[in-house]
Enzyme design. Sequence first.
Site, PDB file in Angstrom:
ATOM      1  N   CYS A  88      41.500   4.841  33.464  1.00 23.30           N
ATOM      2  CA  CYS A  88      40.963   3.509  33.218  1.00 23.30           C
ATOM      3  C   CYS A  88      39.560   3.361  33.800  1.00 23.30           C
ATOM      4  CB  CYS A  88      41.851   2.465  33.868  1.00 23.30           C
ATOM      5  SG  CYS A  88      43.543   2.562  33.316  1.00 23.30           S
TER       6      CYS A  88
ATOM      7  N   ARG B  30      36.168   9.451  30.475  1.00 21.17           N
ATOM      8  CA  ARG B  30      37.282   9.558  31.413  1.00 21.17           C
ATOM      9  C   ARG B  30      38.635   9.588  30.701  1.00 21.17           C
ATOM     10  NH1 ARG B  30      35.689   8.018  36.593  1.00 21.17           N
ATOM     11  NH2 ARG B  30      37.763   7.256  37.070  1.00 21.17           N
TER      12      ARG B  30
ATOM     13  N   TRP C 169      43.992   3.523  30.151  1.00 17.07           N
ATOM     14  CA  TRP C 169      44.780   4.735  29.901  1.00 17.07           C
ATOM     15  C   TRP C 169      46.202   4.350  30.291  1.00 17.07           C
ATOM     16  CZ3 TRP C 169      47.704   8.343  32.764  1.00 17.07           C
ATOM     17  CH2 TRP C 169      47.887   9.583  32.160  1.00 17.07           C
TER      18      TRP C 169
ATOM     19  N   ASN D 194      42.267  -1.253  37.652  1.00 19.42           N
ATOM     20  CA  ASN D 194      42.546   0.193  37.631  1.00 19.42           C
ATOM     21  C   ASN D 194      43.573   0.473  38.714  1.00 19.42           C
ATOM     22  OD1 ASN D 194      40.586   0.597  35.775  1.00 19.42           O
ATOM     23  ND2 ASN D 194      39.242   1.836  37.057  1.00 19.42           N
ATOM     24  N   GLY D 195      44.491   1.411  38.452  1.00 23.44           N
ATOM     25  CA  GLY D 195      45.478   1.786  39.468  1.00 23.44           C
ATOM     26  C   GLY D 195      46.884   1.427  39.039  1.00 23.44           C
TER      27      GLY D 195
ATOM     28  N   GLU E 154      43.108  29.701  33.199  1.00 23.99           N
ATOM     29  CA  GLU E 154      42.075  28.707  32.889  1.00 23.99           C
ATOM     30  C   GLU E 154      41.660  28.795  31.415  1.00 23.99           C
ATOM     31  OE1 GLU E 154      41.057  26.095  34.099  1.00 23.99           O
ATOM     32  OE2 GLU E 154      39.114  25.726  33.211  1.00 23.99           O
TER      33      GLU E 154
ATOM     34  N   LYS F 162      41.978  25.700  28.836  1.00 18.34           N
ATOM     35  CA  LYS F 162      40.853  25.165  28.047  1.00 18.34           C
ATOM     36  C   LYS F 162      41.247  25.062  26.580  1.00 18.34           C
ATOM     37  CE  LYS F 162      38.822  23.594  30.291  1.00 18.34           C
ATOM     38  NZ  LYS F 162      39.020  23.606  31.681  1.00 18.34           N
TER      39      LYS F 162
ATOM     40  N   GLU G 241      43.865  22.279  25.979  1.00 14.85           N
ATOM     41  CA  GLU G 241      43.328  20.935  26.222  1.00 14.85           C
ATOM     42  C   GLU G 241      42.541  20.391  25.030  1.00 14.85           C
ATOM     43  OE1 GLU G 241      41.012  21.496  29.936  1.00 14.85           O
ATOM     44  OE2 GLU G 241      42.113  19.756  30.636  1.00 14.85           O
TER      45      GLU G 241
ATOM     46  N   HIS H  65      58.304  41.130  31.212  1.00 19.34           N
ATOM     47  CA  HIS H  65      59.471  40.532  31.866  1.00 19.34           C
ATOM     48  C   HIS H  65      59.945  39.277  31.143  1.00 19.34           C
ATOM     49  CE1 HIS H  65      59.241  43.329  35.178  1.00 19.34           C
ATOM     50  NE2 HIS H  65      57.942  43.087  35.278  1.00 19.34           N
TER      51      HIS H  65
ATOM     52  N   LYS I  98      39.686  12.155  32.478  1.00 17.06           N
ATOM     53  CA  LYS I  98      38.773  12.972  33.277  1.00 17.06           C
ATOM     54  C   LYS I  98      39.168  12.959  34.740  1.00 17.06           C
ATOM     55  CE  LYS I  98      35.190  15.535  33.974  1.00 17.06           C
ATOM     56  NZ  LYS I  98      35.418  16.962  33.647  1.00 17.06           N
TER      57      LYS I  98
HETATM   58  C1  AGP Z   1      40.286  20.298  33.439  1.00 19.36           C
HETATM   59  O1  AGP Z   1      39.791  20.730  32.213  1.00 19.36           O
HETATM   60  C2  AGP Z   1      41.239  19.201  33.332  1.00 19.36           C
HETATM   61  N1  AGP Z   1      40.715  18.083  32.672  1.00 19.36           N
HETATM   62  C3  AGP Z   1      42.119  18.923  34.524  1.00 19.36           C
HETATM   63  O2  AGP Z   1      43.025  19.962  34.624  1.00 19.36           O
HETATM   64  C4  AGP Z   1      41.442  18.737  35.905  1.00 19.36           C
HETATM   65  O3  AGP Z   1      40.937  19.953  36.349  1.00 19.36           O
HETATM   66  C5  AGP Z   1      42.472  18.182  36.905  1.00 19.36           C
HETATM   67  O4  AGP Z   1      42.916  16.940  36.481  1.00 19.36           O
HETATM   68  C6  AGP Z   1      41.918  18.090  38.293  1.00 19.36           C
HETATM   69  O5  AGP Z   1      40.842  17.217  38.374  1.00 19.36           O
HETATM   70  P1  AGP Z   1      39.883  17.211  39.605  1.00 19.36           P
HETATM   71  O6  AGP Z   1      39.223  18.549  39.675  1.00 19.36           O
HETATM   72  O7  AGP Z   1      38.923  16.105  39.335  1.00 19.36           O
HETATM   73  O8  AGP Z   1      40.707  16.959  40.839  1.00 19.36           O
END
Ligand code: AGP
Length: 615
Positions: free
Chosen positions: A2, A27, A77, A103-104, A488, A492, A495, A511, A610
């Site tokens: 949010c 975000r 969100w 927010n929260g 990673e 990517k 995501e 395995h 984000k």
């Molecule tokens: C990364 O591409 C993601 N959007 C997500 O995994 C992110 O790395 C994770 O939410 C942690 O965020 P931060 O590094 O701001 O703590």
Amino acid sequence: MCGIIGYIGDKKASEILISGLSHLEYRGYDSSGVALCCDDKTYIYKAQGKLNNLVEVLKTKEDICSKATKGIGHIRWATHGLPTTLNAHPHTCNCKNFTLVHNGIIENYQELKEELLSYGCIFQSQTDTEVAAHLIAHEYGKTHDLLKAMQNAVKKIKGAFAFCAIHNNEPDKIVVAKRNAPLIIGVGEGENFIASDIPAIIEYTKKAIYLSDYQVGVVKKDSIQIYDDNGNLVINKVEHLPFEAMAISKMGYKHFMLKEIHEQSDVVRNVLSGKLIGHDNKINLDEFKLTQEKIKNITRVQIIACGTSLHAGLVGKYIIEKFANIPTDVEPSSEYIYRDTIADENTLVIGISQSGETADTITAIKQVKEKNAHIAIITNRADSTMARLADSLLPVNAGIEVSVAATKSYMAQLISLYMLAIYLMENKGITKFDNEIKKIKQELIELPNKIEALLENTDNIQKIAKKYSSYKDFIFIARGINFPSALEGALKLKEISYINATGYGAGELKHGPIAMLDENMPVLAILNSGIVYDKVLSNCEEARARQAKLIGVADYIADKDKDLFDDLIIIPPVCDLLSPALNIVVLQLLAYYIAEYLGKDVDQPRNLAKSVTVE
Ligand code: AGP
């Protein structure tokens, strides 16, 4: 997640609110709304989906938009209740005189709701925010003072909040409050702003006041007053905001993600600057506050992070154990919280976070801080909540990262971890790696040029991306220091393209995951010319024998091995230990171009945020 924006001044509030929200869009959100004030009335407009939908609604309200010089806005969100227009913020109370964005998460919202129902409050939405709106409005009914109503209400609320509130009876002000969620007040001349993050207001002002937890503020167009939780007037420092408005422009790239991938060579230069001065010198890390004596006493390192930052932490484990000879555990913050973790004053805890606002990591850090461990925070946001919890703050200065999928912040975290691992080793007086470290330092200095060389010619990667963009599943494999690169790379891809991609240690393939292999399951193998090359090659043979299509990413493949692969991506030569920093650029580009061919919303993938400010 949010985002909040607020404005009070003489300009058209609707334009400032929409522009601010558009800079918070990155975000991640699913609906938006604004409340505009004029003629002592408040007009609320909301829309589901993209911000553009709200813009379309506002186009039909030109009469209000042209008059309103005060307003609050929000992108939501969904946490409590579906992402519908009804659940979008702002929320209000029975008489509609009071309006709130939030927010929260209000943890005791059920309990509060029952009480408020008994007073006759009528709820329109399923949100926890509406409960807070009724609660503050109820307090207003007793006090007839918005500041007092907010001060009384926050005492009854459990959970995290950043509030921005207005009341028709008090048209000259916006009242704000926060606990465990960021909120800043942008300071202007004859106008003031409120935002949950800097990009929302940076084009209007570079001066801001950071609200602390438990504080409540009254923002008028020409004054700002802040009160502590005892109701005493306090003075918060006016700080200079660290960003340029330019940082939130795409600079000619089609997406922020592509721009941020291309910024990585400079990001490496930034992290190294002042820390690594020639391969003969020791690492200079003034930000790390432990004395040499205390460094020698460190018995364990615990790295806590989430998502991409967690993957950087896994590379960190590899190099800290190898060079500094300190046992290192890496754990997702969300799991760390629920274990009886063992830590004491000889434990170094490294929290890694791009945003510095990830709720899971903040909670984990707070938890371990009580055990007297030394807290080092590696973050891209030196102004974040996490940064404020640090004993040693290691800012990575990657510049604002707008794309939801983290790229350049990962690179900055990796390089910071190399710096820290070598610094720990040098301060412990370990000399047995001196020659190897000299070579690594030299390669670190050369790394930006190698990243640039890789980025100069992406034709092969684009071609491969196109060829594989129609597959529904992917497996990424690697061993040793590149195992996190496989995790990673897969993260990517899933995501931003929504392709089911999983990273495995290459040795684990046989395995279990090997059962899934056939011609419909491409395998991407990372094989650098180091100690694991032959072993990963054997795992590639196993995959090939099951008809899986094979993509190799390597700095070198022997001629005799080339035929094994359907496609190869060769990176510039690099030592094994630094190879994650080059391999990841390939994997980021591959994910980017696949998502781009599929026509996905690369910078704002569905369901993602984000900065994840809820646990
Ligand atoms: C990364 O591409 C993601 N959007 C997500 O995994 C992110 O790395 C994770 O939410 C942690 O965020 P931060 O590094 O701001 O703590």
